[in-house]
Write an enzyme that holds these catalytic residues in place. Structure first.
Site, PDB file in Angstrom:
ATOM      1  N   ARG A  56      43.882  30.184  23.319  1.00 45.51           N
ATOM      2  CA  ARG A  56      44.909  30.485  24.498  1.00 45.51           C
ATOM      3  C   ARG A  56      46.328  29.424  24.145  1.00 45.51           C
ATOM      4  O   ARG A  56      47.309  29.788  24.415  1.00 45.51           O
ATOM      5  CB  ARG A  56      44.142  30.336  25.870  1.00 45.51           C
ATOM      6  CG  ARG A  56      45.185  30.066  26.992  1.00 45.51           C
ATOM      7  CD  ARG A  56      45.644  31.503  27.313  1.00 45.51           C
ATOM      8  NE  ARG A  56      46.384  31.219  28.571  1.00 45.51           N
ATOM      9  CZ  ARG A  56      47.202  32.418  29.123  1.00 45.51           C
ATOM     10  NH1 ARG A  56      47.757  33.212  28.133  1.00 45.51           N
ATOM     11  NH2 ARG A  56      47.953  32.051  30.322  1.00 45.51           N
TER      12      ARG A  56
ATOM     13  N   ARG B  68      39.090  40.934  35.511  1.00 49.60           N
ATOM     14  CA  ARG B  68      38.246  40.344  36.608  1.00 49.60           C
ATOM     15  C   ARG B  68      38.000  40.803  37.770  1.00 49.60           C
ATOM     16  O   ARG B  68      38.581  41.301  38.266  1.00 49.60           O
ATOM     17  CB  ARG B  68      38.855  38.874  36.860  1.00 49.60           C
ATOM     18  CG  ARG B  68      38.808  37.605  35.465  1.00 49.60           C
ATOM     19  CD  ARG B  68      39.871  36.671  36.198  1.00 49.60           C
ATOM     20  NE  ARG B  68      41.102  36.742  36.533  1.00 49.60           N
ATOM     21  CZ  ARG B  68      41.849  35.863  37.183  1.00 49.60           C
ATOM     22  NH1 ARG B  68      41.215  34.702  37.096  1.00 49.60           N
ATOM     23  NH2 ARG B  68      42.972  36.024  37.353  1.00 49.60           N
TER      24      ARG B  68
ATOM     25  N   CYS C 175      40.654  37.036  43.947  1.00 46.31           N
ATOM     26  CA  CYS C 175      40.985  36.599  45.479  1.00 46.31           C
ATOM     27  C   CYS C 175      40.395  37.311  46.540  1.00 46.31           C
ATOM     28  O   CYS C 175      39.242  36.935  46.973  1.00 46.31           O
ATOM     29  CB  CYS C 175      42.508  36.481  45.290  1.00 46.31           C
ATOM     30  SG  CYS C 175      43.124  35.279  44.552  1.00 46.31           S
TER      31      CYS C 175
END
Length: 422
Positions: free
Chosen positions: A38, A332, A261
């Site tokens: 990354r 995700r 979230c």
């Protein structure tokens, strides 16, 4: 702090990278991430999450912004920002492992009078009761004597190019009133939308965790309405549009609630409440409702197919979209996987088309093959619009289908052309 501020942002994902890039416009800033691949990609000027445009990232690097996987490169910083994920495990219990690891990293390099600020979403008390003791243990320094802390919850909205990090008001806090002012000054110097200095770290932590819990509960309410109105043969969208003419009606829409979230934070608040002997009925009821929507969509599609006389076993369905939200590559905690798994139980062949999703990540995390382009010439018995990607707005869904097929519109994109919708 009577010295020049040098910032290290630990965790270069959807939250950390945009923040680090923004800080770099005013301060010497180093981004740290344990994922060397990354880091290497970022230093070559490309962000795979697409949160920071290549030109912005390359400009920041040209002006001195650095990303690294070497902890020694952040040793001379004095303002550490932790922006690592805070997921839940398979039993929906908070998983603080990334926070513990990041706190150990901070503990290795933090020096006297330095400040560490946490951005990761947590329940009240995690920063001071869970993370700071790790920093103390590793560093040998004493909290609020040798080093200080703050909490400024992330408010990144993945895929949103309008509400970028500097345009969203930021909550700040510090471990002492004086440190709170310093933390607030650092953030307010780059956040054009302004800041709100909370009186304590716990207040700031609580504010963050209820933001997404509130949204989760509101969506759960309209998801329940959708189930009720579908049984009654009433158009949920038409009902919400009519109700929305009242000035104080909240404009929520039914749908799948995933992501890092909204689909996760309520569990942090619920577990915290249970530790204090309180069972949070509304919060957990909302989670149960929203977690049921993938299976509900699948069951509705199967019912529509049966009503049309279609053979379900062995049928072929096009599932349009796999990411947790539109115009974003983030998979995700995507709830589209729940639709996929529920349909698989009927021995249905599923083609998943998503022009945004990372096919390698989807295969690794979910074992699902994703097509970034539509397979040519294929025809399906049903199609489900699961994610509202811009590419789907111009897609002729009917062209993908056989005669007497089913179209189910989860995201209300097809202007009444669907056989069913939430």
């Amino acid at each position: 702090m009577n010295k020049e501020i040098k910032i290290a942002v630990i965790g270069l994902g959807y939250v950390g990278l945009p923040l680090a890039r923004l800080f770099s416009t005013k301060y010497t800033t180093v981004g740290f991430d344990m994922n060397k691949a990354r880091v290497d990609a970022l230093m070559q000027g490309h962000d795979a999450t697409l949160e920071v445009a290549d030109d912005l990232l390359q400009s920041a690097i040209a002006n001195g912004f650095k990303c690294t996987a070497d902890v020694e490169d952040i040793r001379d910083c004095n303002f550490y920002v932790v922006a690592v994920p805070t997921p839940v495990d398979r039993d929906n219990n908070p998983d603080l492992t990334p926070l513990y690891g990041a706190s150990e990293t901070v503990g290795k390099v933090i020096a006297k009078d330095d400040i560490v600020v946490y951005e990761s979403t947590v329940y009240p008390g995690v920063t001071e009761d869970e993370c700071i003791p790790v920093v103390e243990r590793v560093s040998g320094l004493k909290y609020n004597v040798d080093f200080y802390a703050g909490y400024s919850p992330e408010r990144i909205n993945p895929g949103d190019k309008l509400h970028t990090v500097e345009k969203i008001k930021k909550v700040t806090s510090g471990s002492t009133p004086e440190i709170g002012k310093i933390v607030d000054e650092v953030y307010s110097s780059v956040i054009t939308a302004g800041t709100h200095l909370a009186p304590t770290i716990k207040v700031a932590e609580a504010a963050k965790v209820i933001e997404n819990s509130q949204r989760d509960i509101n969506i759960a309410f309209v998801n329940e309405l959708a189930k009720i109105f579908n049984l009654m043969g009433i158009d949920t969208q038409a009902v919400l549009e009519a109700a929305g003419t009242k000035w104080n009606f909240l404009p929520f829409r039914p749908g799948l609630v995933g992501g890092h979230c909204i689909g996760v934070d309520p569990y942090y608040l619920a577990m915290c409440a249970q530790r204090y002997g309180y069972n949070p009925e509304i919060i957990l009821a909302g989670r149960r409702m929203n977690d049921s929507m993938g299976e509900y969509v699948a069951s509705q599609v199967v019912k529509l197919m049966i009503k049309k006389g279609l053979q379900v076993n062995g049928s072929r369905i096009a599932l349009l979209g796999f990411t947790f939200k539109e115009n974003c590559p983030d998979v995700r905690n995507t709830k589209v996987i729940d639709i996929y798994n529920a349909l698989k139980e009927y021995n249905i062949e599923i083609m998943v088309y998503d022009p945004w999703a990372n096919t390698v990540v989807a295969q690794r995390e979910y074992g699902v093959e994703i097509h970034n382009e539509l397979p040519a010439g294929e025809k399906y018995d049903a199609a489900i619009v699961a994610v509202a990607h811009n590419e789907f707005k111009s897609l002729d869904v009917k062209s993908l289908l056989k005669e007497n097929s089913v179209v189910y519109d989860v995201k209300w994109m097809l202007d009444g052309a669907a056989d069913g919708k939430l």
